[in-house]
Design a protein around this motif. Structure first.
Motif, short mmCIF file in Angstrom:
data_model
loop_
_atom_site.label_atom_id
_atom_site.label_comp_id
_atom_site.label_asym_id
_atom_site.label_seq_id
_atom_site.Cartn_x
_atom_site.Cartn_y
_atom_site.Cartn_z
N GLN A 187 0.82 -1.22 0.00
CA GLN A 187 0.00 0.00 0.00
C GLN A 187 0.85 1.26 0.00
N TYR A 229 -4.02 -10.37 0.03
CA TYR A 229 -5.33 -10.37 0.69
C TYR A 229 -6.00 -11.75 0.57
N ASN A 236 -14.22 -9.66 4.45
CA ASN A 236 -13.59 -8.38 4.18
C ASN A 236 -12.31 -8.55 3.33
N TYR A 237 -11.47 -9.51 3.70
CA TYR A 237 -10.23 -9.74 2.96
C TYR A 237 -10.51 -10.23 1.54
N GLN A 271 -13.12 -9.57 -0.24
CA GLN A 271 -13.61 -8.42 -1.02
C GLN A 271 -12.45 -7.55 -1.46
N LYS A 272 -11.48 -7.38 -0.55
CA LYS A 272 -10.32 -6.55 -0.91
C LYS A 272 -9.47 -7.23 -1.98
N TYR A 294 -11.25 -6.70 -5.26
CA TYR A 294 -11.11 -5.32 -5.71
C TYR A 294 -9.70 -5.09 -6.29
N ALA A 295 -8.68 -5.61 -5.61
CA ALA A 295 -7.30 -5.41 -6.09
C ALA A 295 -7.07 -6.11 -7.43
#
Lengths: 198, 90
Positions: free
Chosen positions: A31, A57, A73-74, A76-77, A80-81
């Motif tokens: 990040q 993730y 949550n992970y 989904q991340k 997205y990535a």
């Protein structure tokens, strides 16, 4: 000698940094990298780090067995990535084709697997429509990967199995409507083999 | 930049021998590099080292034995010399 081995094992146990902790450190570093490796400043580098972030993730999700909310949550991340990676790859191809440090076909396959995992995780509460969307997205990504790896027999077989698995799961959850949807997306020359192996 | 190359060299070495130790060396070298790189002056090099650092951490996560395996290894070693964790208490 045995005592020595035992000592080492106990020592390792005490020193234990968990895979989760290393993966979190990896994510932090990626990040920070992305603050400077933007899509505008360095498109292929941006895509590579987004791809790394997706995989970190995704692995973190698979190491989070005890907390389904966090796993969701992970995942989904990760999704997205990977989507951001593929968006960047597409943009690079359209504007100024530059060499990539990774195989975007693998990103399609991994994105498909992340969608599939999200849809089939028994501990993640999901509305049937949402599950359906994730399963269809998984199928879509695996079919893209199948197309991309036609000349790579081993990888092709792996993705072919992912396609079969996704079609079976669509049938389990949505019956014939789900299966028919899948068949409508599969290239027609592949249908006979898929039908015999389901 | 010597430290950054050192980080990559250790990361490469980790693929062939002592992965955990070499990855830790590689992480140290990358961290050292980051101290001397200014993201305002050379953002892309700074970002590249952060990316490599991330990948070294990621690799370490692949090599780290989960606690459960270590406990199994201990139990197996004790079993081989006919010791149980209970009998040690007597």
């Amino acid at each position: 000698m045995i005592h020595n081995n035992l000592g080492t094992a106990y020592w390792n146990l005490a020193q234990q940094e968990t895979p989760q902790e290393w993966l979190q450190l990896a994510i932090d570093a990626y990040q920070i990298a992305l603050r400077y490796r933007t899509l505008q400043a360095a498109p292929p580098a941006f895509a590579a780090t987004q791809n790394n972030l997706g995989t970190a993730y995704w692995h973190l999700a698979s190491h989070t067995s005890e907390n389904p909310e966090q796993r969701r949550n992970y995942l989904q991340k990760a999704i997205y990535a990977y989507e951001t990676t593929l968006m960047a790859v597409q943009q690079i191809a359209q504007t100024q084709p530059l060499p990539l440090a990774f195989d975007p076909i693998a990103t399609h396959n991994n994105l498909g697997l992340a969608h599939y995992q999200f849809a089939t995780d028994a501990q993640i509460p999901l509305e049937p429509e949402d599950r359906s969307l994730h399963l269809k997205a998984a199928l879509d990504q695996h079919l893209t990967a199948l197309q991309g790896w036609q000349e790579r027999p081993e990888l092709y077989q792996t993705v072919f199995n992912n396609v079969l698995q996704t079609i079976r799961t669509l049938y389990e959850h949505e019956g014939l409507a789900g299966q028919n949807f899948a068949f409508s997306k599969v290239p027609s020359h592949l249908l006979p083999e898929i039908m015999t192996r389901l | 930049m010597v430290q950054n190359n050192l980080g990559s060299a250790y990361a490469d070495l980790a693929r062939y021998q002592d992965p955990i130790e070499n990855l830790q060396e590689s992480i140290r070298a990358y961290q050292q590099t980051l101290r001397f790189r200014n993201p305002e002056i050379d953002p892309l090099r700074y970002a590249s080292t952060q990316n490599n650092l991330g990948t070294a951490y990621w690799n370490l996560a692949q090599h780290q034995q989960p606690e459960v395996y270590l406990k199994q290894a201990i139990a197996l070693t004790l079993k081989r010399c006919n010791i149980t964790t209970q009998s040690k208490n007597h």
